[in-house]
Design a protein around this motif. Structure first.
Motif, mmCIF file in Angstrom:
data_model
loop_
_atom_site.group_PDB
_atom_site.id
_atom_site.type_symbol
_atom_site.label_atom_id
_atom_site.label_comp_id
_atom_site.label_asym_id
_atom_site.label_seq_id
_atom_site.Cartn_x
_atom_site.Cartn_y
_atom_site.Cartn_z
ATOM 1 N N MET A 26 23.076 -26.921 -20.490
ATOM 2 C CA MET A 26 23.819 -25.927 -21.711
ATOM 3 C C MET A 26 24.372 -26.495 -23.001
ATOM 4 N N ALA A 81 30.041 -21.857 -18.965
ATOM 5 C CA ALA A 81 30.195 -23.234 -18.579
ATOM 6 C C ALA A 81 30.822 -22.141 -16.907
ATOM 7 N N VAL A 82 31.355 -21.330 -16.889
ATOM 8 C CA VAL A 82 32.342 -20.388 -15.745
ATOM 9 C C VAL A 82 30.652 -19.845 -14.593
ATOM 10 N N PRO A 132 26.755 -29.217 -11.988
ATOM 11 C CA PRO A 132 27.038 -31.051 -13.166
ATOM 12 C C PRO A 132 25.945 -30.569 -13.905
ATOM 13 N N MET A 171 28.900 -10.687 -17.012
ATOM 14 C CA MET A 171 29.315 -12.426 -16.623
ATOM 15 C C MET A 171 28.376 -13.245 -17.219
ATOM 16 N N LEU A 224 25.779 -27.738 -16.612
ATOM 17 C CA LEU A 224 25.867 -27.881 -17.566
ATOM 18 C C LEU A 224 25.233 -28.966 -19.177
ATOM 19 N N VAL A 244 32.118 -19.577 -24.503
ATOM 20 C CA VAL A 244 31.928 -20.684 -24.579
ATOM 21 C C VAL A 244 32.582 -21.213 -22.913
ATOM 22 N N LEU A 245 34.054 -20.422 -22.164
ATOM 23 C CA LEU A 245 34.172 -20.530 -21.090
ATOM 24 C C LEU A 245 33.770 -19.725 -19.655
ATOM 25 N N LEU A 246 33.695 -18.888 -20.182
ATOM 26 C CA LEU A 246 32.437 -18.253 -19.686
ATOM 27 C C LEU A 246 31.252 -18.351 -19.465
ATOM 28 N N ILE A 248 26.274 -15.172 -14.410
ATOM 29 C CA ILE A 248 26.452 -14.847 -13.201
ATOM 30 C C ILE A 248 25.047 -14.126 -12.578
ATOM 31 N N TYR A 269 28.004 -22.676 -14.144
ATOM 32 C CA TYR A 269 28.240 -23.271 -12.875
ATOM 33 C C TYR A 269 28.054 -22.936 -11.255
ATOM 34 N N PHE A 270 28.450 -21.270 -11.263
ATOM 35 C CA PHE A 270 27.842 -20.497 -10.603
ATOM 36 C C PHE A 270 26.507 -20.329 -10.508
ATOM 37 N N GLY A 324 35.854 -17.528 -25.630
ATOM 38 C CA GLY A 324 36.804 -17.757 -24.411
ATOM 39 C C GLY A 324 34.498 -17.392 -24.086
#
Lengths: 152, 500
Positions: free
Chosen positions: B415, B399-400, B409, B34, B412, B395-397, B37, B403-404, B393
């Motif tokens: 990025m 961002a996730v 913020p 991922m 992000l 882009v969403l991953l 992560i 963030y982790f 997907g």
């Protein structure tokens, strides 16, 4: 004259001016007088000097070899997508992951050519929703939540 | 150590320990794949679950997640050009081009076997030579580390396809971006212009994901939409045949050695090892001209080295109580929480436990092969979807994942802007790999250079004359830089001679 105003040269000029301005900012900055090596700008000055020299080299190379860039096929889609992505990155922690991901997914899918509204809406809700359930409620690694509810 | 092995196996072959190894490795591979992560977050995530476990399974769970995540990073690096972990960034250079020409399964096969070999050898090295390697690590001061990092920097020359000046420019931009924030020696802020969020600098993973993954999405958004992802050919991991290893075994051995040696040096880490090994692979491979265009040797160099680091990094952690990086720092915390005090006495006082941990680490690396193949097969249908779904997907991953990293913020935003920077630079044919190399190696380069200059009272020549290890590394660096120039002059002469 046209080659001097090409996209490549303009981009490199922006880099050159930025590096020069950053170098200039180190001259007037107030740092503790600790000697050359201990100075916080000792190393960055070397690197910025190299950036300036290398940018000039690349500009000369590009002007001599008259290199162009590949044309962009979808200017409009690109601009909208870049703006959407940058806004998304900025609001995801304020509106929460779910509320910001839904509109972003709709815009992104539309720009990439999906036209079926049912698929767009289903994807925009299910994919971010699945990520929220996985991280917030299964792994206990909370994603940013909205100001309205702690659930998403 | 070997006399303790029978008792160690008794600890290891219990239901709890085996299930822990199996599930931990699966979880590690998934989390590593991922984007964003990373190994540190993955290890930190499972740390609370170890509190209810006994000593050996607790440490084994962390080791399984650690080794699994380092391997898992290569899956997304190869399939979607998004390194799951920073240590997999070098895998993108050749893994993704292979995936683009329909050889994703093969690229993953090379990565899997190289990772397993790298990890297995590092486990054996850990078992046999931990005390000896620990003493070698103590000989590396700032000057020796500076010389080593400088050698690693020479890989910028080899990955700068097209224009060397552009590659060097990208490398310098990377080093500069890494220098923004608090000065490593005085702590004074640099180039922050009053923005407190910049004091901790630009997050490496935010920049890496921005310039690799997000810029790739921007590029695809600027082109006419493809109906199906370019990875439609991928059906699962394809292991390389024995005959395909001909001429590659020496490179694999060298990468494993580099990974082990760098792993034991505190503060260097798997990303540094991967890039140094990639540079060395590029220099010595008979297929050096194909590097960056989808050459398996590049994947072998990166993946064997980054997995070989896992065992090496445990040496100073276990033997000296010095964590080499953030991941081993989390491990150190876990050991302490479980009443194990790392240090010189650990090997003597807890031989059975240490032998069980080391042997368990060997089994984890064996498990990477079947589990990597199985999870790669599961990834196939996901990556065979339409480009629109995949890119959204991604882009969403991203961002996730970002963030982790720190829950910040600002990362992000970094990025997002790194994506724009990557898009602009890629349009000008500026290679992205040197920028990442600069960001990874830059901070250590600066810190060790300045520490060295302080130690030698500003005398740069003393770096080579007073430090034989550093002197030797400088000679290798000079040869590494001179060799491509020598080759270029030779081929030019040959061309002139052929043209009459």
């Amino acid at each position: 004259m046209r080659i001097f105003l090409s996209e490549r040269v303009l981009v490199l000029l922006v880099f050159l001016l930025t590096a020069a301005a950053l170098f200039a900012s180190t001259i007037g900055a107030e740092y503790l007088a600790l000697g050359a090596v201990q100075s916080p700008v000792f190393f960055p000055r070397i690197i910025l000097s190299l950036i300036i020299a290398l940018t000039l080299t690349v500009i000369v190379q590009d002007v001599i070899e008259k290199r162009g860039v590949e044309p962009i096929e979808k200017w409009g889609a690109l601009i909208v997508f870049v703006i959407a992505a940058v806004i998304y990155a900025n609001i995801v922690t304020r509106l929460g992951f779910m509320l910001s991901s839904v509109p972003f997914s709709i815009i992104s899918l539309w720009l990439f050519g999906i036209r079926n509204p049912l698929i767009i809406v289903a994807y925009a809700i299910l994919v971010p929703g699945a990520l929220v359930i996985l991280f917030n409620h299964v792994l206990n690694l909370p994603l940013p939540t909205s100001p309205f509810t702690y659930l998403f | 150590m070997f006399s303790a092995l029978p008792d160690a196996f008794a600890i290891l072959f219990t239901f709890e320990a085996l299930v822990t190894l199996f599930l931990g490795t699966i979880l590690g591979i998934i989390l590593g794949a991922m984007p964003g992560i990373g190994s540190t977050v993955a290890v930190a995530m499972v740390l609370p679950f170890t509190l209810g476990m006994s000593q050996a399974p607790a440490v084994l769970l962390l080791l399984a997640v650690y080794a699994g995540s380092v391997y898992g990073g290569s899956i997304s690096a190869i399939l979607i050009n998004t390194p799951g972990t920073p240590q997999s960034a070098a895998t993108c250079f050749d893994g993704y081009p292979m995936a683009q020409r329909g050889e994703a399964g093969k690229a993953l096969g090379w990565a899997t076997v190289s990772s397993v070999v790298g990890g297995l050898v590092s486990a054996v090295v850990l078992l046999i030579a931990a005390p000896q390697l620990a003493s070698l690590a103590l000989n590396f001061g700032p000057i020796e580390t500076f010389a080593l990092i400088l050698l690693g920097m020479t890989c910028i020359v080899s990955v700068s396809s097209g224009s060397l000046a552009k590659g060097l420019l990208a490398g310098c931009i990377g080093i500069f971006l890494a220098s923004v924030g608090a000065d490593p020696i005085t702590g004074q802020p640099r180039f922050t212009f009053g923005n407190w969020q910049l004091i901790s600098g630009f997050n490496l993973l935010a920049v890496v994901i921005g310039i690799f993954a997000l810029s790739e999405v921007f590029i695809r958004a600027s082109k006419k939409a493809a109906t199906v992802s370019e990875l439609a050919e991928f059906k699962g991991v394809v292991l390389p045949r024995w005959s395909e290893w001909a001429g590659r075994k020496a490179g694999l051995a060298k990468s494993v050695l580099i990974g082990n040696v760098i792993g034991i040096l505190p503060g260097t880490g798997a990303a540094t090892a991967a890039f140094i090994s990639y540079a060395e692979g590029q220099r010595s491979s008979p297929r050096k001209d194909n590097f960056g265009k989808g050459e398996p040797d590049g994947i072998i160099a990166s993946e064997a080295a980054n997995n070989a680091v896992t065992g090496g990094a445990l040496v100073p952690t276990m033997a000296l109580g010095i964590p080499g990086d953030a991941i081993t720092a989390v491990m150190l915390a876990t050991l302490t929480l479980h009443g194990i005090t790392p240090g010189f006495r650990l090997m003597e006082d807890n031989q059975t436990l240490i032998a069980a941990i080391f042997a368990g680490f060997f089994i984890i690396n064996l498990l990477l092969l079947p589990l990597g193949m199985a999870l790669g097969r599961i990834a196939a249908p996901i990556l065979r979807m339409k480009e629109a779904y995949l890119m959204t997907g991604v882009v969403l991953l991203c961002a996730v994942g970002i963030y982790f990293v720190r829950g910040n913020p600002f990362d992000l935003m970094v990025m997002g802007f790194a994506g724009v920077l990557g898009f602009v630079l890629r349009r000008q044919n500026v290679p992205m790999a040197p920028l990442v190399i600069g960001m990874v190696l830059g901070p250590t380069l600066e810190l060790t250079l300045r520490q060295g200059l302080i130690l030698t009272r500003g005398d740069l020549s003393a770096f080579a004359t007073g430090h034989p290890i550093a002197g030797g590394l400088f000679v290798v660096t000079a040869l590494a830089l001179a060799f491509p120039i020598f080759r270029a002059v030779q081929s030019r002469r040959r061309r002139v001679a052929e043209n009459g």
